[in-house]
Every structure is written in structure tokens, then in C-alpha cells.
Design a protein around this motif. Structure first.
Motif, PDB file in Angstrom:
ATOM      1  N   ASN A   1      -7.734   8.571   5.887  1.00 47.19           N
ATOM      2  CA  ASN A   1      -7.269   7.262   6.162  1.00 47.19           C
ATOM      3  C   ASN A   1      -8.349   6.982   7.113  1.00 47.19           C
TER       4      ASN A   1
ATOM      5  N   ASN B   1      -4.688   4.955  11.140  1.00 47.98           N
ATOM      6  CA  ASN B   1      -3.529   4.563  11.910  1.00 47.98           C
ATOM      7  C   ASN B   1      -2.952   5.979  12.240  1.00 47.98           C
TER       8      ASN B   1
ATOM      9  N   GLY C   1       0.715  -1.130   0.102  1.00 43.08           N
ATOM     10  CA  GLY C   1      -0.042  -0.243  -0.049  1.00 43.08           C
ATOM     11  C   GLY C   1       0.868   1.319  -0.013  1.00 43.08           C
ATOM     12  N   LYS C   2       1.988   1.365   0.600  1.00 35.32           N
ATOM     13  CA  LYS C   2       2.810   2.290   0.921  1.00 35.32           C
ATOM     14  C   LYS C   2       3.264   2.768  -0.512  1.00 35.32           C
TER      15      LYS C   2
ATOM     16  N   ASP D   1      -7.227   6.085   1.737  1.00 33.71           N
ATOM     17  CA  ASP D   1      -6.365   4.730   2.556  1.00 33.71           C
ATOM     18  C   ASP D   1      -7.410   4.036   2.979  1.00 33.71           C
TER      19      ASP D   1
ATOM     20  N   SER E   1      -1.715  -6.407   2.912  1.00 35.86           N
ATOM     21  CA  SER E   1      -0.931  -6.539   4.178  1.00 35.86           C
ATOM     22  C   SER E   1      -1.707  -6.906   5.574  1.00 35.86           C
ATOM     23  N   LYS E   2      -2.762  -6.083   5.899  1.00 35.38           N
ATOM     24  CA  LYS E   2      -3.264  -6.179   7.360  1.00 35.38           C
ATOM     25  C   LYS E   2      -4.395  -7.039   7.351  1.00 35.38           C
TER      26      LYS E   2
ATOM     27  N   TRP F   1      -0.372   8.996   9.863  1.00 33.75           N
ATOM     28  CA  TRP F   1       0.535   7.827   9.511  1.00 33.75           C
ATOM     29  C   TRP F   1       1.777   8.701   8.896  1.00 33.75           C
TER      30      TRP F   1
ATOM     31  N   ALA G   1      -4.694  -3.134   0.337  1.00 31.93           N
ATOM     32  CA  ALA G   1      -3.373  -4.003   0.394  1.00 31.93           C
ATOM     33  C   ALA G   1      -3.731  -5.253   0.938  1.00 31.93           C
TER      34      ALA G   1
ATOM     35  N   ILE H   1      -6.700   0.834   4.072  1.00 28.07           N
ATOM     36  CA  ILE H   1      -6.162  -0.663   4.340  1.00 28.07           C
ATOM     37  C   ILE H   1      -6.672  -1.318   5.541  1.00 28.07           C
ATOM     38  N   TYR H   2      -7.295  -0.408   6.542  1.00 32.13           N
ATOM     39  CA  TYR H   2      -7.727  -1.123   7.657  1.00 32.13           C
ATOM     40  C   TYR H   2      -9.256  -1.141   7.672  1.00 32.13           C
TER      41      TYR H   2
ATOM     42  N   ARG I   1       4.317  -8.012   0.644  1.00 36.39           N
ATOM     43  CA  ARG I   1       4.262  -6.579  -0.343  1.00 36.39           C
ATOM     44  C   ARG I   1       3.180  -6.757  -1.415  1.00 36.39           C
TER      45      ARG I   1
HETATM   46  N1  PLP Z   1      -1.276   3.058   5.118  1.00 39.63           N
HETATM   47  C1  PLP Z   1      -1.408   3.069   6.374  1.00 39.63           C
HETATM   48  C2  PLP Z   1      -2.507   4.056   7.081  1.00 39.63           C
HETATM   49  C3  PLP Z   1      -0.604   2.011   7.328  1.00 39.63           C
HETATM   50  O1  PLP Z   1      -0.795   2.068   8.445  1.00 39.63           O
HETATM   51  C4  PLP Z   1       0.234   1.393   6.590  1.00 39.63           C
HETATM   52  C5  PLP Z   1       1.234   0.424   7.260  1.00 39.63           C
HETATM   53  O2  PLP Z   1       1.546   0.678   8.446  1.00 39.63           O
HETATM   54  C6  PLP Z   1       0.170   1.347   5.154  1.00 39.63           C
HETATM   55  C7  PLP Z   1      -0.656   2.293   4.461  1.00 39.63           C
HETATM   56  C8  PLP Z   1       1.197   0.617   4.342  1.00 39.63           C
HETATM   57  O3  PLP Z   1       0.992  -0.618   3.991  1.00 39.63           O
HETATM   58  P1  PLP Z   1       1.702  -1.897   3.346  1.00 39.63           P
HETATM   59  O4  PLP Z   1       2.426  -2.346   4.015  1.00 39.63           O
HETATM   60  O5  PLP Z   1       0.714  -2.378   2.484  1.00 39.63           O
HETATM   61  O6  PLP Z   1       2.631  -0.882   2.440  1.00 39.63           O
END
Ligand code: PLP
Length: 390
Positions: A168, A172, A99-100, A200, A234-235, A124, A232, A202-203, A243
Motif C-alpha cells: 500500500n 494509510n 476499493g475495499k 493498493d 473514492s479518494k 490499514w 478506486a 488508492i492514494y 463506491r
Molecule cells: N485501501 C486503503 C489503503 C484505504 O485507506 C481505503 C479507505 O480508507 C481503501 C482501500 C478503501 O477504499 P474504498 O472507499 O474505495 O473502498
């Protein structure tokens, strides 16, 4: 050696020293209760692992298309339809290495020198630094005492230079969700001014008490045409190390992001692309199970923190972080969130993230992606340690 002006503008992590110390202590055999970790402790679901193994065995090891293999782009479209009610075609989505990386690509193709990107605090930390890396100027807006973002705060921050608003939700480090009413107003503002939203999400699955988060792109065609929805594996699937991030948005922006990626990381890992198809389109039962457990941890850690004199906090709505106010401990040799995080590490063997990293120095972040036993033990040691401060 003279490094580039670009990298010189990017701040060194103020919190890195605490994290490094925590790791060193853990390595030297000291038992550290880790509340600093920004990732689920659940394993990657079995069907996803199986599909990664199959891809290895089938030698799926060569370069792929930059935006991801066609089956993955289709899987991403299916996911956005199923979870977010958003209709996208494969050429409106792409995959990146996390996601980053998606957000980095987006800001690089959107911002010119001097363009402003609105970010709500506490944030974040990478949002801020990535805006600066892209030559943009971060415009920070405040949230209320429960970290809720209002459309009025955004409206006040908008100038002629505003190019992007980063949202977001759940957030986070605070776990706060942007309420639907405010989200709709922010969408209207963005449409009126032609501002791009980077959402974003992601959560998105980590929400509790029956709450739901909605994708801002779902409020109509006009806002959809201005929004990049970022996510992503990821979480959601406990796969932070794999990744793989992905995004849906206007074709013109996605095309530019693909172009940029073709000259940097090329594409995300081929094996992980195959596994991500299984993650995104397979059974989602593991996610539900994980979130149910996180809810128990959320309630436990908040209850324990509230019982300790000096921590001010409330039940966060989402993500897996709790962000208590700890400034009542700032006296004597403790002046800020870094000092307090060091104190918790030295005296209670608990690692947390100082709020300073998120422009919120009166707070520290606890991640509750730790077992309930770890939470109980960690809170016991904190309770004892902070008694010395009263
Ligand atoms: N966006 C937020 C708000 C996050 O907290 C994080 C990771 O901590 C990311 C993006 C990054 O996610 P990724 O690990 O998929 O790059």
C-alpha cells in the motif's frame, strides 16, 4: 445465538469507541475538529456529477454486466495506460463497489485456510481483517522509523505458506511510499517464489515534493502476471460515498473475482459506473488542484505539530495523513493511543485515529483532509490542552 467461526475471528474495532464518541459530541452541538476522516473534503468534479445526472435521466437503472459495463472496463484500461504505463485488455480488469470490495474479492479467491498474507505495519486495518475473513493468516512485517518498507523485511517473512504480499504505497496511515529500489527487489522476490502481489494504489495521486509512485506491475511481464493493481474513484475524485473500485490483473484471477462478485454484490451501482467513465477519462485538473491544496495542509499541520512539545513527526511523502509519535504523553492516566485520542477529544475537541488500530500504539493518525483554518484552530486547542500534561 452462535455466530459463524469466520466472523468470530474478526476483531472488533478497538478505535470505534473514540469515533462513536466524536460523532455523538458533534451531534450534540459540540464543535469537533475532525482529523479522523479518511476522505477528501473536495467535491466530486462537475463533469462527473453531470454524467451521473445524465445517467439517471436516461434511466440507466438496470442490472449491468458483473465486471462493469464494457465502456467502463475500457475506461479503466485507458486510466492504467495513462497513469501507470500498464497495458491491459478489458477482460483483465473489473469494477467493484469500492476499493475495499476489490481487495475482499481478491483475498477470497486467492487464500486457502493457512495461507499466509504479508502485510507491512503500520497498516490499514481492513487488510488484516480481510485476510482473516478469507481464512488466511496475516504475517506482519515491521517498517523502519520513517515507516519505510524494505525488501529484506519481506524476504524474512516469506515461508512455504506465503501466498500474497499486500503493498500500500502511499500508505494509510503513515503516508510512506515504497522506494523504487525496494519495490524492484520485492517484485523479484514475488516472481522467484510465485507470490501474488496485491498493490493498493488508492492514494497514488497524493504524492508531494515531486515524488512519483510507480506501479509494481510495471517492472516486467513476469511480475505483471502476478500482480493485482487496485484503485478506486473514492479518494482521487472525492467520491468515497459513490463506491466504485477497480482492479487490473491476470485474467484467471479476475475471472474468479467476477464469479465471486456475481454471487455477492453483483456489480457496482449502474449510475456510478457511468460517472466513473467521466472521472477516469475526463480532465484531471481537479485532482491536481486538490493535491496542491493538500500539500499546503501537509506542511502546515506538520509544522504546527512539530512546534508542540511531545509530538515527534516529519513530513510524510504521500496520502493525506500524518502519523506522529505521541508516546511521550503516555503517563499518569494516559497509557496508550486510545487514551491519548480520548484526551484530545475531551480536552481539545479534536478527533484522531489511535495508532493501535494499525498495530502502532505509540502513534495517532491525523488526516489533513480538513481546511487550513480547521488545522490552525485544531492545533491551537491541542497546543493548549497538552500543556496540562507537561
Ligand atoms: N485501501 C486503503 C489503503 C484505504 O485507506 C481505503 C479507505 O480508507 C481503501 C482501500 C478503501 O477504499 P474504498 O472507499 O474505495 O473502498
Amino acid at each position: 445465538m452462535q455466530l459463524s467461526n469466520r466472523i468470530s475471528k474478526v476483531g472488533e474495532s478497538a478505535t470505534l469507541a473514540v469515533a462513536t464518541k466524536a460523532l455523538q459530541l458533534a451531534k450534540s452541538g459540540v464543535k469537533i475538529f475532525r482529523f479522523d476522516v479518511g476522505e477528501s473534503d473536495f467535491p466530486v468534479p462537475a463533469n462527473v456529477k453531470k454524467s451521473a445526472k445524465k445517467a439517471i435521466d436516461e434511466d440507466f437503472s438496470k442490472y449491468t454486466p458483473v465486471a462493469g459495463i464494457p465502456e467502463l472496463r475500457e475506461a479503466i484500461c485507458k486510466k492504467f495506460k495513462r497513469d501507470n504505463g500498464l497495458n491491459y485488455q478489458p477482460d483483465e480488469v473489473m469494477a467493484s463497489s469500492g476499493g475495499k470490495q476489490v481487495i475482499y474479492n481478491a483475498l477470497q479467491v486467492l487464500l486457502n485456510e493457512g495461507d499466509e498474507a504479508i502485510i507491512a505495519k503500520p497498516y490499514w486495518v481492513s487488510f488484516l481483517e480481510q485476510v482473516k475473513l478469507a481464512g488466511g493468516t496475516p504475517k506482519i512485517v515491521a517498517t523502519d522509523e520513517k515507516f519505510k518498507l524494505s525488501a529484506d523485511a519481506i524476504a524474512e517473512a516469506i515461508t512455504e505458506q506465503t501466498k500474497v504480499i499486500i503493498l500500500n504505497s502511499p500508505c494509510n496511515p503513515t503516508g510512506a511510499i515504497v522506494d523504487e529500489k525496494e519495490q524492484r527487489k520485492i517484485a523479484d522476490l514475488a516472481v522467484e517464489k510465485g507470490i501474488v502481489i496485491i498493490s493498493d494504489e488508492i492514494y497514488e495521486h497524493f504524492v508531494y515534493d515531486g515524488k512519483k509512485v510507480r506501479s509494481i506491475a510495471g517492472y516486467g511481464e513476469e511480475i505483471k502476471n502476478l500482480t493485482l493493481t487496485v484503485n478506486a474513484i473514492s479518494k482521487t475524485y472525492g467520491a468515497t460515498g459513490w463506491r466504485l473500485g477497480y482492479v487490473a490483473g491476470p485474467k484467471q484471477i479476475i475471472k474468479a473475482m467476477i464469479n465471486l462478485q456475481s454471487h455477492s454484490t453483483t456489480h457496482p451501482d449502474s449510475i456510478v459506473q457511468k460517472a466513473s467513465i467521466a472521472a477516469l477519462t475526463g480532465p484531471q485538473t481537479s485532482v491536481k488542484k486538490m493535491v496542491k491544496e493538500f500539500d499546503k495542509r501537509r506542511k502546515l499541520i506538520v509544522k504546527r505539530l512539530q512546534e508542540i512539545d511531545g509530538f515527534e513527526t516529519f513530513l510524510p511523502e504521500g496520502a493525506f495523513y500524518v502519523f506522529p509519535k505521541v508516546s511521550s504523553f503516555y503517563k499518569g492516566s494516559l497509557h496508550n493511543s486510545i487514551d491519548f485520542a480520548n484526551f484530545l477529544l475531551d480536552e481539545a475537541k479534536c478527533s484522531v485515529v489511535p495508532g493501535l488500530a494499525s498495530d502502532a500504539d505509540n502513534y495517532v493518525r491525523f488526516s489533513y483532509a480538513a481546511s487550513r483554518k480547521t488545522i490552525e484552530q485544531g492545533m491551537d486547542t491541542i497546543e493548549k490542552a497538552v500543556k496540562k500534561l507537561h
